[in-house]
Design a protein around this motif. Sequence first.
Motif, mmCIF file in Angstrom:
data_model
loop_
_atom_site.group_PDB
_atom_site.id
_atom_site.type_symbol
_atom_site.label_atom_id
_atom_site.label_comp_id
_atom_site.label_asym_id
_atom_site.label_seq_id
_atom_site.Cartn_x
_atom_site.Cartn_y
_atom_site.Cartn_z
ATOM 1 N N UNK A 219 16.101 4.480 -15.832
ATOM 2 C CA UNK A 219 15.705 3.965 -14.521
ATOM 3 C C UNK A 219 14.365 4.564 -14.117
ATOM 4 N N UNK A 220 13.452 3.726 -13.623
ATOM 5 C CA UNK A 220 12.132 4.207 -13.226
ATOM 6 C C UNK A 220 11.938 4.062 -11.720
ATOM 7 N N UNK A 221 11.156 4.977 -11.163
ATOM 8 C CA UNK A 221 10.813 4.941 -9.738
ATOM 9 C C UNK A 221 9.326 5.223 -9.603
ATOM 10 N N UNK A 222 8.615 4.328 -8.936
ATOM 11 C CA UNK A 222 7.174 4.465 -8.743
ATOM 12 C C UNK A 222 6.903 4.887 -7.305
ATOM 13 N N UNK A 223 6.211 6.010 -7.126
ATOM 14 C CA UNK A 223 5.958 6.567 -5.797
ATOM 15 C C UNK A 223 4.463 6.749 -5.568
ATOM 16 N N UNK A 224 3.968 6.210 -4.461
ATOM 17 C CA UNK A 224 2.566 6.425 -4.099
ATOM 18 C C UNK A 224 2.431 7.781 -3.398
ATOM 19 N N UNK A 225 1.500 8.608 -3.867
ATOM 20 C CA UNK A 225 1.296 9.901 -3.219
ATOM 21 C C UNK A 225 -0.010 9.963 -2.423
ATOM 22 N N UNK A 226 -0.837 8.915 -2.543
ATOM 23 C CA UNK A 226 -2.137 8.950 -1.853
ATOM 24 C C UNK A 226 -2.679 7.541 -1.699
ATOM 25 N N UNK A 227 -3.427 7.335 -0.628
ATOM 26 C CA UNK A 227 -4.125 6.068 -0.442
ATOM 27 C C UNK A 227 -5.386 6.325 0.370
ATOM 28 N N UNK A 228 -6.376 5.490 0.175
ATOM 29 C CA UNK A 228 -7.605 5.592 0.953
ATOM 30 C C UNK A 228 -7.330 5.254 2.412
ATOM 31 N N UNK A 229 -7.939 6.002 3.311
ATOM 32 C CA UNK A 229 -7.772 5.773 4.743
ATOM 33 C C UNK A 229 -9.129 5.422 5.344
ATOM 34 N N UNK A 230 -9.231 4.222 5.902
ATOM 35 C CA UNK A 230 -10.477 3.774 6.516
ATOM 36 C C UNK A 230 -10.355 3.707 8.046
ATOM 37 N N UNK A 231 -9.621 4.650 8.619
ATOM 38 C CA UNK A 231 -9.529 4.720 10.075
ATOM 39 C C UNK A 231 -10.810 5.364 10.608
ATOM 40 N N UNK A 232 -11.684 4.563 11.171
ATOM 41 C CA UNK A 232 -13.006 5.041 11.583
ATOM 42 C C UNK A 232 -12.938 5.828 12.887
#
Length: 633
Positions: A219-232
């Motif tokens: 069984x596989x699980x894909x987890x995002x640990x980071x994303x770009x933030x463009x909150x100006x």
Amino acid sequence: MCGICGIMAIGAGLGPGDQSLLETMTDTMAHRGPNDRGTWVEGPVGFGHRRLSVIDLSSAGHQPMGNEDGAVVMTYNGEVYNFRELKAKHRLEEKGHAFKSLTDSEVIIHLFEELGPAIASELSGMFALAIWDRKSGMLHLMRDRFGIKPLFYQQDGAYFRFGSEIKAIIADARVPRRPSLQALHDFLTLNYVPDQQTAFEGIHEVPPGHVLSVSPDGTTALTRYWDLDFTASDAITEEEAVAESFRLMDESLARHLIADVPVGIFLSGGLDSSTLVALMSKQTNAKLHTYSVGFEDDSFNELPYARIVAEHFKTEHREVIVTADMVRELLPKSIAFIDEPYGDGSAIPTYCVSELAKDDVVVVLSGEGGDEVFAGYDTYAAYKTYRMARRVPGFIRNGIIAPLAQLLPVSDKKLSFEFKLKRFLGGLDLPPEEAHLWWRIVLTEAQKFGMYSDRVRNELDAQPTVRHFRERFARCGADEVLSRLMYIDSTLFLPDDLMIKNDRMTMAHSLEARVPFTDPELTGYLGRVPPALKMKNGRKKHLMRRAMEGHLPQSILDKKKVGLEMPYSRWLKTDLADMVHHYLGEERMRKLDIFRPDAVKRLVDEHMTSKRDHGRALWGMLNFSMWHEMYIE
């Protein structure tokens, strides 16, 4: 920099044949690590590693590497620039962790003992790694934020396989070699294979900024640990943004110079690479080594600007001119290192300049990422014009201006006025994210379906390529459209196109390429800078240009972007015409049974007679046909 691979048996242990296979998988990537080689097997899991020594050149850096009792074992490709800070921050030695080397690898292993898979968000650098946790029976694969280092995987009912390159996975004869028709569909639009898919059905890529965990039962699980933030933040002023941009670029450059081997710079003559030279010249007294590539066609050639920078900073400068004859020889080699069809014309020039650098240095700095973080692409300027042009009534745009544009003669010059005008007008009736694709599109959905054979039409349940742009445009969530377009390029074009050739073409020559403009502190800060400051008065890279005033010659600061590309549109009509007729000819197309021979012939004929410029489409299809012959047939 290194090559990693591995295999995990689902619900069983590895047998002698699997262990022998692991040796073969490891050696398919000898070019990624000529300095050392290692394999490790325990129970259901086996790791392979090829090492290119950059930090701590001693045998203490041998991999795969484990902790004191072997409960945690890792195979790792990359450089983590903040490993010393992490070692101190988490008091690893105070907590009893024993260190036998000065490598970042050992810090990662002991940090995993403390934090588990959550370590990914702490790492600053470029990396693709696999960690086996014996206690939990879990295998964890992690990839850096911008996809600088590659990591592929494949799974069936019995095994989970992974590798830095696809060739390591398909070294296992049990892995089927079937072309992915959806990947082909997207490739024909973009000239690269986007997102998690690859050209091979069933082989995928761990997405940037993610951890993929595999349980003992598969069984596989894909987890995002980071994303770009463009909150100006409107509180950021221009003067502050200029000063901070310079400081963060300077600090990033210092981190990217950490190495126990010589470091050089790929100098295109553009603003990004010239900035790296200027910053590096401040931080070292050693002679700088710069490497440039050029062409005989002036509209593609930036060597005069590279020479200005090299002379200004008195670098040890070397150059190579790429010719059509070189391309004829190198195209099969470049495909063999990439393992996929790849239609970006910068791959072979990067291969050539890497070959030039390999005798002097082990690490090279590259300017990739500068356009995404500082807003340097023509498509961003096109969006600014797009907003104004849409105020012109449609009957004038489409009934008068567009027909006049079609009368302009086709030009082989790079980014000619004729090419840009026709492309720009075609995107005016589309929403911003779709226009962003249109301005770069190779073949439209209708053009692709008009070329497919009956077999492909029956088998392909095609998803439109624009879905990648729509999904990222929506996911970004920024208030400003420009920020959303920059997010698309940072999460699609940068990892899936630019980083591909940057990694494969340098590693083909056992070179480590580093990209300072992807530094998390730099990208994080600039994500908060209002877009109006990044493109003030329509000036691309406004903040970088201002930050580098007084540090670079004015001719470089004022220079328009050219970008690394080959004049293949002209070469396909002349020097490389025989390759076109062979790989895209009727006999070959009938054997391939993917495209209609008459449709391909029409495309070729229109290009050869200069009725239309189909150079990008034909170059991509040539790459695909050659790849299919090498890997599938």
